[in-house]
Structures are given as structure tokens and as C-alpha cells.
Design a protein around this motif. Structure first.
Motif, PDB file in Angstrom:
ATOM      1  N   GLU A 212       0.857  -1.178   0.000  1.00  0.00           N
ATOM      2  CA  GLU A 212       0.000   0.000   0.000  1.00  0.00           C
ATOM      3  C   GLU A 212       0.898   1.235   0.000  1.00  0.00           C
ATOM      4  O   GLU A 212       1.625   1.471   0.950  1.00  0.00           O
ATOM      5  CB  GLU A 212      -0.906   0.011   1.224  1.00  0.00           C
ATOM      6  CG  GLU A 212      -1.928  -1.101   1.208  1.00  0.00           C
ATOM      7  CD  GLU A 212      -2.853  -1.059   2.405  1.00  0.00           C
ATOM      8  OE1 GLU A 212      -3.086   0.039   2.938  1.00  0.00           O
ATOM      9  OE2 GLU A 212      -3.325  -2.128   2.793  1.00  0.00           O
ATOM     10  N   VAL A 213       0.846   2.001  -1.074  1.00  0.00           N
ATOM     11  CA  VAL A 213       1.643   3.213  -1.185  1.00  0.00           C
ATOM     12  C   VAL A 213       0.774   4.386  -0.756  1.00  0.00           C
ATOM     13  O   VAL A 213      -0.296   4.609  -1.321  1.00  0.00           O
ATOM     14  CB  VAL A 213       2.152   3.412  -2.628  1.00  0.00           C
ATOM     15  CG1 VAL A 213       2.936   4.703  -2.738  1.00  0.00           C
ATOM     16  CG2 VAL A 213       2.984   2.216  -3.052  1.00  0.00           C
ATOM     17  N   GLN A 214       1.225   5.123   0.254  1.00  0.00           N
ATOM     18  CA  GLN A 214       0.418   6.220   0.777  1.00  0.00           C
ATOM     19  C   GLN A 214       0.778   7.563   0.148  1.00  0.00           C
ATOM     20  O   GLN A 214      -0.078   8.425   0.029  1.00  0.00           O
ATOM     21  CB  GLN A 214       0.571   6.305   2.286  1.00  0.00           C
ATOM     22  CG  GLN A 214       0.015   5.086   2.982  1.00  0.00           C
ATOM     23  CD  GLN A 214       0.154   5.185   4.483  1.00  0.00           C
ATOM     24  OE1 GLN A 214       0.585   6.189   5.018  1.00  0.00           O
ATOM     25  NE2 GLN A 214      -0.223   4.127   5.175  1.00  0.00           N
ATOM     26  N   HIS A 215       2.032   7.758  -0.222  1.00  0.00           N
ATOM     27  CA  HIS A 215       2.458   9.058  -0.744  1.00  0.00           C
ATOM     28  C   HIS A 215       3.199   8.859  -2.057  1.00  0.00           C
ATOM     29  O   HIS A 215       4.128   8.059  -2.131  1.00  0.00           O
ATOM     30  CB  HIS A 215       3.361   9.785   0.255  1.00  0.00           C
ATOM     31  CG  HIS A 215       2.707  10.001   1.581  1.00  0.00           C
ATOM     32  ND1 HIS A 215       1.699  10.921   1.760  1.00  0.00           N
ATOM     33  CD2 HIS A 215       2.886   9.410   2.771  1.00  0.00           C
ATOM     34  CE1 HIS A 215       1.303  10.888   3.014  1.00  0.00           C
ATOM     35  NE2 HIS A 215       2.012   9.967   3.658  1.00  0.00           N
ATOM     36  N   THR A 216       2.804   9.599  -3.076  1.00  0.00           N
ATOM     37  CA  THR A 216       3.464   9.503  -4.373  1.00  0.00           C
ATOM     38  C   THR A 216       3.971  10.851  -4.848  1.00  0.00           C
ATOM     39  O   THR A 216       4.475  10.970  -5.952  1.00  0.00           O
ATOM     40  CB  THR A 216       2.495   8.936  -5.431  1.00  0.00           C
ATOM     41  OG1 THR A 216       1.357   9.786  -5.518  1.00  0.00           O
ATOM     42  CG2 THR A 216       2.071   7.518  -5.081  1.00  0.00           C
TER      43      THR A 216
ATOM     44  N   THR B  87       5.789  11.637 -13.785  1.00  0.00           N
ATOM     45  CA  THR B  87       5.848  10.566 -12.793  1.00  0.00           C
ATOM     46  C   THR B  87       6.607   9.391 -13.401  1.00  0.00           C
ATOM     47  O   THR B  87       6.856   9.369 -14.606  1.00  0.00           O
ATOM     48  CB  THR B  87       4.439  10.083 -12.396  1.00  0.00           C
ATOM     49  OG1 THR B  87       3.788   9.544 -13.536  1.00  0.00           O
ATOM     50  CG2 THR B  87       3.603  11.198 -11.784  1.00  0.00           C
TER      51      THR B  87
ATOM     52  N   THR C 285       6.619   2.725 -10.139  1.00  0.00           N
ATOM     53  CA  THR C 285       7.338   2.009  -9.100  1.00  0.00           C
ATOM     54  C   THR C 285       6.799   0.589  -9.076  1.00  0.00           C
ATOM     55  O   THR C 285       5.585   0.386  -9.019  1.00  0.00           O
ATOM     56  CB  THR C 285       7.130   2.685  -7.732  1.00  0.00           C
ATOM     57  OG1 THR C 285       7.607   4.025  -7.822  1.00  0.00           O
ATOM     58  CG2 THR C 285       7.868   1.961  -6.636  1.00  0.00           C
TER      59      THR C 285
ATOM     60  N   ILE D  71       2.952  -0.639  -8.755  1.00  0.00           N
ATOM     61  CA  ILE D  71       2.153  -0.422  -7.550  1.00  0.00           C
ATOM     62  C   ILE D  71       1.804   1.048  -7.360  1.00  0.00           C
ATOM     63  O   ILE D  71       0.890   1.379  -6.619  1.00  0.00           O
ATOM     64  CB  ILE D  71       2.853  -0.963  -6.284  1.00  0.00           C
ATOM     65  CG1 ILE D  71       4.233  -0.328  -6.110  1.00  0.00           C
ATOM     66  CG2 ILE D  71       2.929  -2.470  -6.321  1.00  0.00           C
ATOM     67  CD1 ILE D  71       4.923  -0.688  -4.818  1.00  0.00           C
ATOM     68  N   ALA D  72       2.545   1.939  -8.044  1.00  0.00           N
ATOM     69  CA  ALA D  72       2.262   3.373  -7.933  1.00  0.00           C
ATOM     70  C   ALA D  72       3.035   4.123  -9.002  1.00  0.00           C
ATOM     71  O   ALA D  72       4.026   3.621  -9.530  1.00  0.00           O
ATOM     72  CB  ALA D  72       2.664   3.895  -6.559  1.00  0.00           C
ATOM     73  N   HIS D  73       2.574   5.301  -9.311  1.00  0.00           N
ATOM     74  CA  HIS D  73       3.306   6.240 -10.168  1.00  0.00           C
ATOM     75  C   HIS D  73       3.745   7.380  -9.259  1.00  0.00           C
ATOM     76  O   HIS D  73       2.899   8.060  -8.662  1.00  0.00           O
ATOM     77  CB  HIS D  73       2.431   6.735 -11.319  1.00  0.00           C
ATOM     78  CG  HIS D  73       2.182   5.669 -12.334  1.00  0.00           C
ATOM     79  ND1 HIS D  73       3.039   5.425 -13.375  1.00  0.00           N
ATOM     80  CD2 HIS D  73       1.197   4.750 -12.435  1.00  0.00           C
ATOM     81  CE1 HIS D  73       2.581   4.415 -14.089  1.00  0.00           C
ATOM     82  NE2 HIS D  73       1.459   3.982 -13.529  1.00  0.00           N
ATOM     83  N   VAL D  74       5.049   7.561  -9.125  1.00  0.00           N
ATOM     84  CA  VAL D  74       5.637   8.492  -8.174  1.00  0.00           C
ATOM     85  C   VAL D  74       6.141   9.737  -8.900  1.00  0.00           C
ATOM     86  O   VAL D  74       6.659   9.650 -10.012  1.00  0.00           O
ATOM     87  CB  VAL D  74       6.801   7.798  -7.417  1.00  0.00           C
ATOM     88  CG1 VAL D  74       7.468   8.738  -6.440  1.00  0.00           C
ATOM     89  CG2 VAL D  74       6.297   6.555  -6.711  1.00  0.00           C
TER      90      VAL D  74
END
Length: 76
Positions: free
Chosen positions: A19-23, A39, A42, A51-54
Motif C-alpha cells: 500500500e503506497v500512501q504518498h506519491t 511521474t 514504481t 504499484i504506484a506512479h511516483v
């Protein structure tokens, strides 16, 4: 992960889930998007899935972070 029981192979879900909270970038105590809006993906190294685009920081973001750090520095 795969487990073999001899007769069959069972694939169990990976736990815990990611679970990614901050991107966003953390600049001056606030989460902000990259100045460019770019972005990058990741990946979960266990599955290779995104799992996320940071936020992808660049020179402008670095300049903003440095200015914020200097502003917060205690003057002696």
C-alpha cells in the motif's frame, strides 16, 4: 509463492499487499506534484507489477526544496 504438495502446485497470494500512501514530493513540509508533472512507475519487486506512479523531481524541484531548507535554517 508456489508450494508443491506432490500432486499439485498451489500458488498463494503474496502478503502483505503493498500500500503506497504518498506519491508526491515532500517539499517545505507539504506533499506536492513535480514541477514538470512527470511521474515514473514504481514496481513491486516480488511481482514486477506497477504499484504506484511516483512524482519525478527535476532541477526545479531541487531548487524549491533547497530554498525551503534554507528558509527553515536557524540563523546564528
Amino acid at each position: 509463492m508456489k508450494y508443491s504438495t506432490g500432486a499439485a502446485t498451489i500458488e498463494e497470494p503474496i502478503k502483505p499487499s503493498v500500500e503506497v500512501q504518498h506519491t508526491q514530493l515532500l517539499i517545505d513540509g507539504k506533499f506536492v506534484d513535480a514541477a514538470s508533472g512527470k511521474t515514473f512507475p514504481t514496481l513491486d519487486p516480488r511481482t514486477g507489477k506497477v504499484i504506484a506512479h511516483v512524482a519525478e523531481g527535476n532541477g526545479e524541484d531541487v531548487d524549491q526544496a533547497v530554498a525551503a531548507a534554507r528558509k527553515g535554517r536557524v540563523q546564528s
